[in-house]
Design a protein around this motif. Structure first.
Motif, short mmCIF file in Angstrom:
data_model
loop_
_atom_site.label_atom_id
_atom_site.label_comp_id
_atom_site.label_asym_id
_atom_site.label_seq_id
_atom_site.Cartn_x
_atom_site.Cartn_y
_atom_site.Cartn_z
N THR A 1 0.84 -1.21 0.00
CA THR A 1 0.00 0.00 0.00
C THR A 1 0.87 1.25 0.00
OG1 THR A 1 -1.79 -1.12 1.17
CG2 THR A 1 -1.75 1.27 1.32
N VAL A 2 1.91 1.25 0.83
CA VAL A 2 2.81 2.40 0.91
C VAL A 2 3.58 2.57 -0.40
CG1 VAL A 2 4.89 3.29 2.05
CG2 VAL A 2 2.99 2.42 3.40
N LEU B 1 2.20 9.51 -5.21
CA LEU B 1 2.70 10.80 -4.74
C LEU B 1 3.79 11.35 -5.66
CD1 LEU B 1 2.79 10.03 -0.92
CD2 LEU B 1 1.26 11.65 -2.08
N SER B 2 4.62 10.47 -6.17
CA SER B 2 5.67 10.89 -7.10
C SER B 2 5.05 11.44 -8.39
CB SER B 2 6.59 9.70 -7.41
OG SER B 2 7.58 10.06 -8.32
N VAL C 1 -4.04 10.83 -0.75
CA VAL C 1 -3.18 9.65 -0.92
C VAL C 1 -2.32 9.45 0.33
CG1 VAL C 1 -1.25 8.68 -2.25
CG2 VAL C 1 -3.16 9.74 -3.44
N TYR C 2 -1.75 10.51 0.82
CA TYR C 2 -0.90 10.43 2.01
C TYR C 2 -1.68 9.90 3.21
CZ TYR C 2 1.85 12.00 6.01
OH TYR C 2 2.54 12.06 7.18
N ASN C 3 -2.86 10.45 3.43
CA ASN C 3 -3.68 10.02 4.58
C ASN C 3 -4.09 8.56 4.46
OD1 ASN C 3 -3.53 12.52 5.78
ND2 ASN C 3 -5.50 13.22 5.01
N SER C 4 -4.32 8.09 3.25
CA SER C 4 -4.74 6.70 3.06
C SER C 4 -3.60 5.72 3.28
CB SER C 4 -5.34 6.50 1.67
OG SER C 4 -4.32 6.58 0.69
N ALA C 5 -2.37 6.19 3.18
CA ALA C 5 -1.22 5.29 3.28
C ALA C 5 -0.53 5.32 4.63
CB ALA C 5 -0.20 5.64 2.19
N TRP C 6 -0.74 6.34 5.41
CA TRP C 6 -0.02 6.46 6.68
C TRP C 6 -0.56 5.43 7.66
CZ3 TRP C 6 4.49 7.90 7.66
CH2 TRP C 6 4.90 8.15 8.97
N PRO C 7 0.31 4.78 8.43
CA PRO C 7 -0.18 3.74 9.34
C PRO C 7 -1.12 4.30 10.40
CG PRO C 7 2.19 4.10 9.62
CD PRO C 7 1.74 4.97 8.50
N PRO C 8 -2.13 3.51 10.77
CA PRO C 8 -3.02 3.96 11.83
C PRO C 8 -2.26 4.11 13.14
CG PRO C 8 -3.62 1.76 11.04
CD PRO C 8 -2.47 2.24 10.21
N PRO C 9 -2.75 4.93 14.06
CA PRO C 9 -2.02 5.23 15.29
C PRO C 9 -1.66 4.00 16.12
CG PRO C 9 -4.00 6.59 15.12
CD PRO C 9 -4.00 5.66 13.96
N ASN C 10 -2.51 2.99 16.16
CA ASN C 10 -2.25 1.83 17.02
C ASN C 10 -1.54 0.70 16.30
OD1 ASN C 10 -3.50 3.12 19.15
ND2 ASN C 10 -5.51 2.35 18.58
N SER C 11 -1.11 0.92 15.08
CA SER C 11 -0.43 -0.15 14.34
C SER C 11 0.99 -0.31 14.85
CB SER C 11 -0.42 0.15 12.84
OG SER C 11 0.52 1.16 12.56
N ASN D 1 6.96 11.58 1.07
CA ASN D 1 7.38 10.24 0.68
C ASN D 1 7.51 9.45 1.98
OD1 ASN D 1 8.37 8.17 -1.13
ND2 ASN D 1 10.34 8.48 -0.11
N ILE D 2 6.79 8.33 2.06
CA ILE D 2 6.73 7.53 3.29
C ILE D 2 7.79 6.44 3.21
CG2 ILE D 2 5.29 6.05 4.73
CD1 ILE D 2 2.85 7.47 3.35
#
Length: 143
Positions: free
Chosen positions: A32-33, A40-41, A114-124, A139-140
Motif C-alpha cells: 500500500t505504501v 505521490l511521485s 493519498v498520504y492520509n490513506s497510506a499512513w499507518p493507523p495510530p495503534n499499528s 514520501n513515506i
C-alpha cells in the motif's frame, strides 16, 4: 462449558499461523505504501508541470503589462476593471494563471488524500518516517 487452552497446550502451528498473518498484514501495508509513494511521485511531477506553465504565464503577463505601460501613458493609473475592459488579453492571462493555481490546489488535495490513506493507523505496529520533496509532497519510508 468451553475450556480455554493454556499456552503450553496450543500447538506450535497455531503460533506460526499468527506470525504469518501479521507478516501478511505488514507485507500488504508495504505494498500500500509503495503504491502511495508511486502516486505521490506522479502528483509531484504534475505539480512541477503546473508550476512551470504558471510561471510562463506570469512571465507573459509581466511582459504584456510592460509593453502596455510603455505604449499607454495612462496604463498605470487604470483600475483593474478598466484594464480588463480595455485590454482583454490581460484578463485572459490573469484567468489562465488563476486556473493553474486552482489546478495546483486540486492536485495538492489529491496528495493529502493519498498520504492520509497510506499512513499507518495510530495503534499499528508499523513505524514510518516522512520526507518531503521540492514540491512539499511527502514520501513515506517504513522502518
Amino acid at each position: 462449558f468451553f475450556k480455554q487452552k493454556t499456552a503450553y497446550e496450543i500447538p506450535k502451528r497455531d503460533w506460526s499461523s499468527d506470525v504469518c498473518s501479521s507478516d501478511l498484514v505488514a507485507a500488504e501495508y508495504r505494498a500500500t505504501v509503495a503504491d502511495a509513494n508511486s502516486q505521490l511521485s506522479a502528483l509531484s511531477a504534475q505539480i512541477t508541470t503546473i508550476d512551470t506553465a504558471q510561471n510562463a504565464l506570469k512571465a507573459n503577463l509581466t511582459a504584456l503589462e510592460a509593453s502596455l505601460a510603455a505604449s499607454d501613458p495612462e496604463y498605470n493609473n487604470l483600475t483593474e476593471a478598466q484594464i480588463n475592459a480595455k485590454y482583454p488579453e490581460v484578463k485572459a492571462l490573469d484567468d489562465k494563471i488563476q486556473a493553474k493555481a486552482d489546478e495546483r490546489e486540486t492536485v495538492k488535495q489529491q496528495v493529502q488524500t493519498v498520504y492520509n490513506s497510506a499512513w499507518p493507523p495510530p495503534n499499528s505496529k508499523v513505524n514510518g518516517t516522512v520526507s518531503y520533496d521540492s514540491n512539499n509532497v511527502p514520501n513515506i519510508t517504513l522502518s
